[in-house]
Design a protein around this motif. Structure first.
Motif, PDB file in Angstrom:
ATOM      1  N   VAL A 404       0.834  -1.203   0.000  1.00 28.21           N
ATOM      2  CA  VAL A 404       0.000   0.000   0.000  1.00 28.21           C
ATOM      3  C   VAL A 404       0.867   1.251   0.000  1.00 28.21           C
ATOM      4  CG1 VAL A 404      -1.777   1.285   1.253  1.00 28.21           C
ATOM      5  CG2 VAL A 404      -1.853  -1.223   1.195  1.00 28.21           C
ATOM      6  N   THR A 405       1.892   1.274   0.845  1.00 27.83           N
ATOM      7  CA  THR A 405       2.725   2.477   0.917  1.00 27.83           C
ATOM      8  C   THR A 405       3.495   2.702  -0.383  1.00 27.83           C
ATOM      9  OG1 THR A 405       4.503   1.227   2.006  1.00 27.83           O
ATOM     10  CG2 THR A 405       2.951   2.412   3.417  1.00 27.83           C
ATOM     11  N   ALA A 406       3.893   1.617  -1.049  1.00 30.57           N
ATOM     12  CA  ALA A 406       4.559   1.765  -2.347  1.00 30.57           C
ATOM     13  C   ALA A 406       3.624   2.415  -3.363  1.00 30.57           C
ATOM     14  CB  ALA A 406       5.031   0.408  -2.849  1.00 30.57           C
ATOM     15  N   ALA A 407       2.371   1.968  -3.381  1.00 33.88           N
ATOM     16  CA  ALA A 407       1.398   2.551  -4.302  1.00 33.88           C
ATOM     17  C   ALA A 407       1.099   4.010  -3.946  1.00 33.88           C
ATOM     18  CB  ALA A 407       0.114   1.728  -4.286  1.00 33.88           C
ATOM     19  N   LEU A 408       1.041   4.311  -2.639  1.00 33.13           N
ATOM     20  CA  LEU A 408       0.819   5.698  -2.221  1.00 33.13           C
ATOM     21  C   LEU A 408       1.973   6.594  -2.651  1.00 33.13           C
ATOM     22  CD1 LEU A 408      -0.580   5.104   1.366  1.00 33.13           C
ATOM     23  CD2 LEU A 408      -1.848   6.039  -0.589  1.00 33.13           C
ATOM     24  N   TYR A 409       3.185   6.069  -2.591  1.00 25.69           N
ATOM     25  CA  TYR A 409       4.341   6.832  -3.068  1.00 25.69           C
ATOM     26  C   TYR A 409       4.157   7.170  -4.549  1.00 25.69           C
ATOM     27  CZ  TYR A 409       9.155   7.890  -4.420  1.00 25.69           C
ATOM     28  OH  TYR A 409      10.284   8.493  -4.921  1.00 25.69           O
ATOM     29  N   LEU A 410       3.781   6.171  -5.351  1.00 25.57           N
ATOM     30  CA  LEU A 410       3.592   6.424  -6.782  1.00 25.57           C
ATOM     31  C   LEU A 410       2.489   7.444  -7.022  1.00 25.57           C
ATOM     32  CD1 LEU A 410       3.831   2.811  -8.296  1.00 25.57           C
ATOM     33  CD2 LEU A 410       5.643   4.523  -8.062  1.00 25.57           C
ATOM     34  N   GLU A 411       1.393   7.327  -6.266  1.00 27.09           N
ATOM     35  CA  GLU A 411       0.271   8.243  -6.478  1.00 27.09           C
ATOM     36  C   GLU A 411       0.685   9.698  -6.261  1.00 27.09           C
ATOM     37  OE1 GLU A 411      -4.398   8.649  -5.094  1.00 27.09           O
ATOM     38  OE2 GLU A 411      -2.858   8.247  -3.594  1.00 27.09           O
ATOM     39  N   ARG A 412       1.656   9.924  -5.408  1.00 30.12           N
ATOM     40  CA  ARG A 412       2.127  11.296  -5.136  1.00 30.12           C
ATOM     41  C   ARG A 412       2.626  11.970  -6.411  1.00 30.12           C
ATOM     42  NH1 ARG A 412       4.583  13.907  -0.530  1.00 30.12           N
ATOM     43  NH2 ARG A 412       4.663  16.112  -1.119  1.00 30.12           N
ATOM     44  N   PHE A 413       3.004  11.179  -7.403  1.00 32.09           N
ATOM     45  CA  PHE A 413       3.584  11.726  -8.630  1.00 32.09           C
ATOM     46  C   PHE A 413       2.610  11.704  -9.814  1.00 32.09           C
ATOM     47  CE2 PHE A 413       6.941  10.471  -5.833  1.00 32.09           C
ATOM     48  CZ  PHE A 413       7.863  11.488  -5.951  1.00 32.09           C
ATOM     49  N   VAL A 414       1.346  11.385  -9.520  1.00 32.33           N
ATOM     50  CA  VAL A 414       0.298  11.384 -10.540  1.00 32.33           C
ATOM     51  C   VAL A 414      -0.561  12.621 -10.338  1.00 32.33           C
ATOM     52  CG1 VAL A 414      -1.716  10.156 -11.451  1.00 32.33           C
ATOM     53  CG2 VAL A 414       0.277   8.866 -10.641  1.00 32.33           C
ATOM     54  N   PRO A 415      -0.785  13.426 -11.377  1.00 27.46           N
ATOM     55  CA  PRO A 415      -1.600  14.631 -11.202  1.00 27.46           C
ATOM     56  C   PRO A 415      -2.989  14.312 -10.688  1.00 27.46           C
ATOM     57  CG  PRO A 415      -0.460  14.673 -13.323  1.00 27.46           C
ATOM     58  CD  PRO A 415      -0.251  13.300 -12.754  1.00 27.46           C
ATOM     59  N   ALA A 416      -3.493  15.143  -9.807  1.00 25.08           N
ATOM     60  CA  ALA A 416      -4.849  14.973  -9.278  1.00 25.08           C
ATOM     61  C   ALA A 416      -5.858  15.006 -10.420  1.00 25.08           C
ATOM     62  CB  ALA A 416      -5.161  16.070  -8.266  1.00 25.08           C
ATOM     63  N   GLY A 417      -6.803  14.095 -10.376  1.00 24.67           N
ATOM     64  CA  GLY A 417      -7.845  14.052 -11.392  1.00 24.67           C
ATOM     65  C   GLY A 417      -7.510  13.230 -12.614  1.00 24.67           C
ATOM     66  N   LEU A 418      -6.257  12.774 -12.742  1.00 24.20           N
ATOM     67  CA  LEU A 418      -5.878  11.951 -13.882  1.00 24.20           C
ATOM     68  C   LEU A 418      -6.126  10.479 -13.538  1.00 24.20           C
ATOM     69  CD1 LEU A 418      -4.551  11.435 -16.646  1.00 24.20           C
ATOM     70  CD2 LEU A 418      -2.317  11.542 -15.508  1.00 24.20           C
ATOM     71  N   PRO A 419      -7.004   9.779 -14.255  1.00 21.16           N
ATOM     72  CA  PRO A 419      -7.240   8.365 -13.962  1.00 21.16           C
ATOM     73  C   PRO A 419      -5.953   7.551 -14.110  1.00 21.16           C
ATOM     74  CG  PRO A 419      -8.991   9.226 -15.358  1.00 21.16           C
ATOM     75  CD  PRO A 419      -7.910  10.281 -15.323  1.00 21.16           C
ATOM     76  N   TRP A 420      -5.658   6.795 -13.071  1.00 24.99           N
ATOM     77  CA  TRP A 420      -4.398   6.053 -13.010  1.00 24.99           C
ATOM     78  C   TRP A 420      -4.637   4.728 -12.305  1.00 24.99           C
ATOM     79  CZ3 TRP A 420      -2.254   5.564  -7.898  1.00 24.99           C
ATOM     80  CH2 TRP A 420      -1.038   4.862  -7.835  1.00 24.99           C
ATOM     81  N   ALA A 421      -3.981   3.693 -12.802  1.00 25.62           N
ATOM     82  CA  ALA A 421      -4.007   2.400 -12.132  1.00 25.62           C
ATOM     83  C   ALA A 421      -2.606   1.819 -12.137  1.00 25.62           C
ATOM     84  CB  ALA A 421      -4.979   1.447 -12.815  1.00 25.62           C
ATOM     85  N   HIS A 422      -2.292   1.166 -11.036  1.00 25.46           N
ATOM     86  CA  HIS A 422      -0.966   0.554 -10.835  1.00 25.46           C
ATOM     87  C   HIS A 422      -1.165  -0.932 -10.555  1.00 25.46           C
ATOM     88  CE1 HIS A 422       2.668  -0.685  -8.754  1.00 25.46           C
ATOM     89  NE2 HIS A 422       2.036  -0.730  -7.593  1.00 25.46           N
ATOM     90  N   LEU A 423      -0.446  -1.783 -11.289  1.00 28.56           N
ATOM     91  CA  LEU A 423      -0.531  -3.222 -11.082  1.00 28.56           C
ATOM     92  C   LEU A 423       0.809  -3.727 -10.561  1.00 28.56           C
ATOM     93  CD1 LEU A 423      -2.773  -5.353 -11.469  1.00 28.56           C
ATOM     94  CD2 LEU A 423      -1.578  -6.070 -13.541  1.00 28.56           C
ATOM     95  N   ASP A 424       0.773  -4.254  -9.345  1.00 27.61           N
ATOM     96  CA  ASP A 424       1.954  -4.837  -8.703  1.00 27.61           C
ATOM     97  C   ASP A 424       1.941  -6.325  -9.030  1.00 27.61           C
ATOM     98  OD1 ASP A 424       3.938  -5.788  -6.967  1.00 27.61           O
ATOM     99  OD2 ASP A 424       3.398  -4.392  -5.364  1.00 27.61           O
TER     100      ASP A 424
END
Length: 458
Positions: A404-424
């Motif tokens: 979860v924390t790894a994904a939260l780190y990545l989300e910090r670098f995604v602009p707000a409002g831009l649909p994004w998905a991360h697959l671990d």
């Protein structure tokens, strides 16, 4: 045409292959000639999933075979056939609908695969007589096997430069634009985090970029973690943890194969592929725990652990993805052991900032029998990435919620409002199973392709 391994278009001498579920078995057995039915009964065969039985001919010799399967729409239901049946051509007996035929063909191809770059397999697979309508299925198969081949190839033959060569060849074949930002040029073009992770290796770090499609179509950015080998850096992995780290570019393998598949099928999408390709090596210039590194977004990152390098290279790529103002960003990464502890090796962990996107990918996974599981972006856990001297740390002392924390780190670098998905993704089979030989594996790939087809209106 060049057919994939395990297939033939020569119908001569092809024997019938009966594909039967356990529920259908009694009705099927009742249609057999008495001597064949007696043979099946004597073998105590009941069409349980993963079983098969050769059938005698009425005049001696081999007359056919029966394949016991589970879910007819699951490609892996058929994975035991190619190396379980005698080496010859087989044709499916009886009528099957298009979806079941596609699953059979895909499963047969997956089951026929053996990584053969360095040694030849002990035997060839049996061959399935192809049926009409296999074009998309064979492209899906090619994408899955592309992932396997890229991951299975050892690092001396699959470093950042080889990954670049493969991506460039794919781009040229499909008329895509391609460039790479290599070595110190990463600093000049403001990709400092990618450079920091890869600078210790004798192989220059780089960012691979491929662009394809009509600007009028929806723009999707695909990002793949391309850590071609991960020693752990100065926070060195133990031997057993390092043993299979050639697979740490599994995210890049998925992103590259997906881009190739979209182009091969000519989906009405505009795609950009971004692969930060590095080797996390130990050397005089290796980045160190406690250092604060710059990122493309201007967020300062304290390095808590050099073995949490994947998120560091991805943050520059995700920032760049956001700058392109796409409709959608998807990233793939062999990011955390914590995801494997939570979900095991077969279920990739899905994170998304967009509920509709996440549900669409999950639904596609169920329909394609290519499952994944959604995990929460529980933002209060950002406290585990607190730094006393930088904007954020790439890890922390707690072992809680590592995926979860790894994904939260990545989300910090995604602009707000831009649909994004991360697959671990684990991207690996630890042992041989029917259709899943030990080694590299594609996970979530068929599901995300179905998702993109729906996004393209197909």
């Amino acid at each position: 045409m060049n057919l994939p391994l395990g297939f033939t278009d020569n119908a001569a001498d092809a024997l019938p292959l009966h594909v039967v579920t356990r529920a259908e078995f009694a009705a099927w057995q009742a249609t057999l000639p008495a001597p064949i039915a007696a043979w099946v009964a004597a073998q105590q065969f009941d069409a349980s999933p993963g079983t098969l039985l050769t059938l005698p001919g009425l005049e001696g010799g081999l007359g056919g075979a029966v394949l016991g399967i589970g879910d007819p729409l699951d490609p892996y239901s058929y994975g035991h056939a190619p190396f379980g049946l005698p080496i010859r051509a087989w044709r499916v007996a009886g009528a099957r609908d298009a979806a079941a035929t596609a699953a059979l063909q895909l499963g047969w191809g997956l089951g026929s695969y053996r990584f053969s770059r360095y040694r030849q397999p002990l035997r060839a697979p049996a061959q399935l007589l192809i049926e009409p309508g296999h074009g998309e299925t064979f492209d899906l198969l090619a994408a899955s096997l592309r992932v396997r081949d890229l991951i299975n190839t050892p690092t001396e033959h699959m470093g950042p430069e080889q990954l670049q060569e493969i991506a460039q060849e794919i781009a040229q074949r499909h008329g895509a634009q391609f460039d790479a930002v290599v070595g110190d040029e990463l600093l000049a073009q403001n990709f400092p985090a990618i450079h920091a992770v890869g600078r210790a290796s004798h192989r220059a770090p780089r960012l691979l970029r491929l662009s394809w499609g009509d600007s009028a179509h929806p723009h999707v950015v695909l990002v793949g973690k391309g850590v071609c080998f991960d020693t752990g850096g100065l926070d060195l992995k133990p031997a057993d943890g390092m043993r299979n780290m050639k697979k740490d570019m599994g995210g890049a393998a998925h992103a590259i194969a997906l881009a190739e598949l979209v182009m091969a099928r000519k989906l009405p999408l505009r795609i950009t592929l971004l692969v930060p390709a590095v080797e996390n090596a130990v050397g005089p210039d290796a980045f160190r725990p406690g250092e604060v590194i710059a990122t493309r977004q201007g967020i300062s990152v304290e390095i808590d652990n050099t073995d949490a390098e994947g998120r560091v290279v991805l943050c520059d790529a995700l920032t760049h993805a956001g700058e392109l103002s796409p409709a959608l960003v998807l990233d793939f990464a062999t990011l955390t052991g914590a995801a494997r502890i939570a979900l095991g090796p077969d279920l990739p962990a899905l994170y998304s900032n967009d509920d509709a996107l996440a549900l669409a990918w999950l639904d596609a996974g169920m329909h394609q029998r290519d499952p994944l599981w959604r995990m929460p972006l529980w933002r209060p856990y950002l406290r585990y990435l607190t730094s006393a001297i930088a904007d954020i740390a790439n890890g922390g002392p707690s072992k809680m919620a590592g995926s979860v924390t790894a994904a939260l780190y990545l989300e910090r670098f995604v602009p707000a409002g831009l649909p994004w998905a991360h697959l671990d993704v684990y991207s690996w089979n630890d042992s041989d199973r029917p259709g899943r030989p030990a080694g590299g594996e594609a996970q979530g790939l068929r599901a995300v392709y179905a998702l993109l087809k729906a996004r393209a209106g197909i």
